[in-house]
Design an enzyme around this catalytic site. Structure first.
Site, PDB file in Angstrom:
ATOM      1  N   ILE A 212       0.831  -1.209   0.000  1.00 42.80           N
ATOM      2  CA  ILE A 212       0.000   0.000   0.000  1.00 42.80           C
ATOM      3  C   ILE A 212       0.861   1.253   0.000  1.00 42.80           C
ATOM      4  CG2 ILE A 212      -1.907  -1.174   1.150  1.00 42.80           C
ATOM      5  CD1 ILE A 212      -1.016   0.105   3.773  1.00 42.80           C
ATOM      6  N   HIS A 241      -4.481  -4.345  -2.641  1.00 41.42           N
ATOM      7  CA  HIS A 241      -5.000  -3.888  -1.348  1.00 41.42           C
ATOM      8  C   HIS A 241      -5.131  -2.375  -1.275  1.00 41.42           C
ATOM      9  CE1 HIS A 241      -3.110  -7.853   0.284  1.00 41.42           C
ATOM     10  NE2 HIS A 241      -4.267  -8.056  -0.302  1.00 41.42           N
TER      11      HIS A 241
END
Length: 402
Positions: A212, A241
């Site tokens: 991320i 994600h």
């Protein structure tokens, strides 16, 4: 009548034309024979003329052999490539040990270098292990992972837990702000540069990242290739994600840049425990001035996907995965920096690996790169589809690309 002796008979039968033409006889070429003046032209066949341009050659002047002289303009044949044999399934290469071995005894190392430089359509599934070199911690490492610390645990990434009480929300805010600040100040690692080089060579078909931190967006060639890829409508970079660079409103889905000053932490007590959406607030103000009823204001949080939460772009990602799994041109799958603890990522790699080994694409390669050997459950899931298991730091692979 006197009888002729045998010698005289032979002499009388001997032709007057000499058997060997004189050395002064002029050589006649094909052009002379084919001319109208030559009486032999109708009797000669084309293939006879093509075999030898000189029809008559004096016996006393033998032909000289032509000696081929080497010329710098002549293109020499390329040396034959050394055949790189595919290793036995689940073979192991230790990047820390191979420098101590003689080059002739490094078949797996040569195989790894060969496929990284020859494969044309590469898919990479990356985990947090490629970003730890940049100072961004992963979650599951025993010593340096965020889950190993008492302050953070797995519940901080659960949508059902982070807003259960103020203490959990405060810890979640501190975790998000910490990861955001580390991400924006971090520099790309050598393995990220390897991905950028593959993108520059247009050999990187797709990169699925679990990270991320958005470090991939700092790679110029990767982003340029991502924007100019007109073959499909799918991006080269797929963030499984989400990312921490932006925030999303849970009501209007408005996306804005992450502002750490808006969240309450121990270092920023003036922030909001749950920050509200500025877009919704502005809309509410306009509606109140117009005398319309209120629709409410949403709250924001980073655009990451938590446990027990549906991914905002889940349908698009599923379409991309199905497309790549059926694509016959993919010839290399690299699984790097992840232990495949998340079930859907493990299923993604498993399906793609089996697709590379079955059907018409049996020549595809699958390599697993990590600091730790894969678990037995991972080996059972892949069966015999892993060509090579590379144990060591993935950052050293940058020097493998020519």
């Amino acid at each position: 009548m006197p009888s002729l002796s045998s010698d005289s008979s032979k002499t009388s039968l001997t032709p007057s034309v000499p058997l060997t033409p004189p050395t002064t006889l002029k050589k006649r070429t094909t052009r002379d024979v084919l001319s109208n003046e030559s009486p032999l032209a109708p009797k000669l066949l084309l293939h006879d003329l093509l075999k030898n341009d000189k029809l008559l050659t004096p016996a006393s002047s033998p032909q000289k052999k032509k000696i081929k002289q080497s010329s710098p303009l002549i293109k020499r044949k390329k040396p034959r490539r050394t055949t790189i044999h595919r290793p036995i399934a689940n073979s192991v290469l230790s990047l820390e040990c191979y420098p101590l071995i003689k080059p002739k005894e490094q078949p797996h190392n040569n195989y790894l270098r060969h496929i990284l430089n020859t494969c044309e359509n590469i898919v990479v599934v990356a985990g947090a292990g490629i970003s730890t070199h940049a100072g961004i911690p992963d979650f599951r490492s025993k010593q340096t992972g965020l889950y190993s610390k008492e302050k953070f645990n797995k519940s901080l990434m659960d949508i059902n837990m982070i807003y259960s009480n103020e203490s959990m929300t405060l810890k979640f805010n501190e975790l998000m702000v910490s990861l955001y600040l580390k991400s924006i100040h971090a520099e790309t690692t050598p393995f990220h540069q390897l991905l950028d080089k593959l993108a520059k060579q247009k050999r990187l078909k797709r990169i699925y990242t679990q990270n991320i931190d958005s470090l991939e967006t700092k790679l110029p060639h990767l982003m340029e290739y991502n924007d100019n890829n007109n073959s499909t409508n799918y991006p080269i970079l797929v963030q499984l994600h989400g990312n921490i660079s932006n925030t999303r409103c849970n009501k209007c889905n408005n996306i804005q840049k992450f502002d750490p000053h808006r969240l309450k932490t121990t270092e920023n007590p003036k922030g909001d425990l749950i920050a509200s959406c500025l877009e919704c607030e502005e809309l509410e103000y306009v509606r109140s001035v117009a005398g319309l009823r209120s629709k409410g204001v949403g709250s924001i949080r980073p655009t990451i996907t938590l446990y027990n939460e549906v991914h905002q772009d889940g349908d698009t990602i599923a379409n991309i995965i199905n497309y790549d799994t059926k694509l016959k041109s993919i010839d290399l799958l690299i699984i790097v920096g992840t232990m495949l603890s998340i079930p859907h990522v493990k299923k993604l790699c498993q399906n793609m690996a089996h697709s590379l080994k079955n059907g018409r694409r049996k020549k595809g390669h699958v390599i697993f790169i990590s600091n730790e050997p894969p678990t037995q459950s991972v080996l059972n899931a892949f069966k015999d589809t892993l060509d090579l298991i590379v144990i060591g730091d993935c950052q050293t692979l940058y020097n493998y690309i020519d």
